[in-house]
Design an enzyme around this catalytic site. Structure first.
Site, short mmCIF file in Angstrom:
data_model
loop_
_atom_site.label_atom_id
_atom_site.label_comp_id
_atom_site.label_asym_id
_atom_site.label_seq_id
_atom_site.Cartn_x
_atom_site.Cartn_y
_atom_site.Cartn_z
CG ASP A 49 -1.89 1.21 1.15
OD1 ASP A 49 -2.43 1.47 0.07
OD2 ASP A 49 -2.07 1.90 2.17
CB SER A 50 0.18 4.73 -0.98
OG SER A 50 -1.11 4.80 -0.41
CE1 TYR B 257 2.97 5.86 -3.16
CE2 TYR B 257 2.23 4.16 -4.69
CZ TYR B 257 3.18 4.65 -3.83
OH TYR B 257 4.34 3.94 -3.63
CB CYS C 46 -2.47 1.09 -2.95
SG CYS C 46 -2.58 2.82 -3.41
CG ASN C 47 -8.92 1.05 -3.84
OD1 ASN C 47 -9.90 0.54 -4.37
ND2 ASN C 47 -8.59 0.78 -2.59
CB THR C 48 -4.08 5.33 -6.02
OG1 THR C 48 -5.06 5.94 -5.17
CG2 THR C 48 -3.60 6.34 -7.03
CD GLU D 83 -3.37 8.39 6.98
OE1 GLU D 83 -2.46 9.15 7.33
OE2 GLU D 83 -3.21 7.46 6.16
CB CYS E 73 -10.08 4.99 -1.08
SG CYS E 73 -8.69 5.71 -0.19
CB THR E 74 -6.58 1.68 1.68
OG1 THR E 74 -6.09 3.02 1.50
CG2 THR E 74 -5.89 0.75 0.72
CG HIS E 75 -7.40 5.72 4.37
ND1 HIS E 75 -6.50 5.27 3.43
CD2 HIS E 75 -6.66 6.30 5.35
CE1 HIS E 75 -5.28 5.57 3.82
NE2 HIS E 75 -5.35 6.21 4.98
#
Ligand code: DGL
Length: 268
Positions: free
Chosen positions: A10-11, A42, A73-75, A152, A184-186
């Site tokens: 992941d980023s 990213y 990471c989706n990006t 975050e 998105c990961t978050h």
């Protein structure tokens, strides 16, 4: 059978949502996690830069003798995975294909929302994948850049999160989507807030969960499953301060991360 570890990329920290699902569904697998915390986000970067960063990360993970890479990471999945599959001789699985498949299986009115970083949404990768599987689909993609810092900061269930979500998701509401890809990961952390905005009328698709499921299937097909049934261990590597990763990561995993190593991947 193959007891080499799975690499999870992941980023930054968000990919722990994917790691968590992989651990739950594949408890016997060892994992090497790399979070490129020095170069996050990213989501606002160009395709060329994301490809460069992702390739360096893949080279690092491959130095750990892994058997497969999960791109949490989706990006990076949206912008760099196809290129990586052409270059690297290792199975690579991203979040977009499993997430898209689940969205298509979920929708009843063929009207699907996708939310993610600017990079993910502007790449049109989710939109293309979904349309290939369901040509009649109406797909509305919205970039929600403020969601990452909100999560975050630990504010995912706050008023700030709710007001921000109301603004970002308004267009999706107006289009009457019936399923929404949390691209998105978050974003799985914002599930409660997003459900509140949609008054629980929209089904949320979590690519993290779907990707872990797809990883299990792929390992089985390739005959690469570990012969251990549980007791897999995870090693964590980052490109910036390990302490911050430990703190926020511990919250995501809901357990302490004992050891995180900092590595320099700039020259890989
Ligand atoms: N991990 C990224 C994603 O899933 C979000 C954070 C970033 O922008 O790097 O797209």
């Amino acid at each position: 059978m193959n007891n080499r570890p799975i690499g999870v990329f992941d980023s930054g920290i968000g990919g722990l949502t994917v790691l968590k699902e992989v651990v739950e569904q594949l408890p016997g697998e060892d994992i090497v996690y790399f979070g490129d915390t020095a170069r996050i986000p990213y989501g606002t970067r160009s395709k060329e830069t994301v490809i460069k960063y992702f390739f360096q990360s893949v080279r690092f993970l491959m130095s750990k003798n892994i058997k497969l890479i999960v791109v949490a990471c989706n990006t990076a999945s949206a912008l760099a995975m196809e290129e990586a599959q052409k270059v690297f001789d290792i199975p690579i699985i991203g979040v977009i294909e499993p997430g898209s498949k689940a969205a298509v299986a979920t929708t009843k009115n063929s009207t699907i929302g996708v939310i993610g970083t600017e990079g993910t949404i502007n790449s049109g990768t989710y939109q293309r994948k979904i349309r290939r599987m369901l040509p009649s689909a109406e797909i509305i993609g919205i970039a929600c850049p403020l969601f990452v810092p909100i999560v975050e900061e630990g504010w995912e269930n706050s008023d700030v999160a709710y007001i921000t979500a109301q603004k970002y998701l308004l267009e999706l509401k107006e289009h009457n989507i019936d399923s929404l890809v949390l691209g998105c990961t978050h974003y799985p952390a914002l599930r409660y807030t997003i459900n509140k905005v949609f008054e629980n009328k929209v089904t949320l698709v979590n690519p993290a969960y779907e990707t872990a499921k797809a990883t299990k299937i792929m390992l089985k097909e390739l005959n690469l499953l570990s012969d251990k049934l549980d007791g897999g261990k995870a090693d964590f590597f980052v490109s910036d301060d390990p302490e911050k990763f430990k703190r926020i990561g511990g919250n995501i995993l809901r357990k302490e991360i004992a050891s995180v190593q900092k590595v320099n991947i700039e020259n890989l």
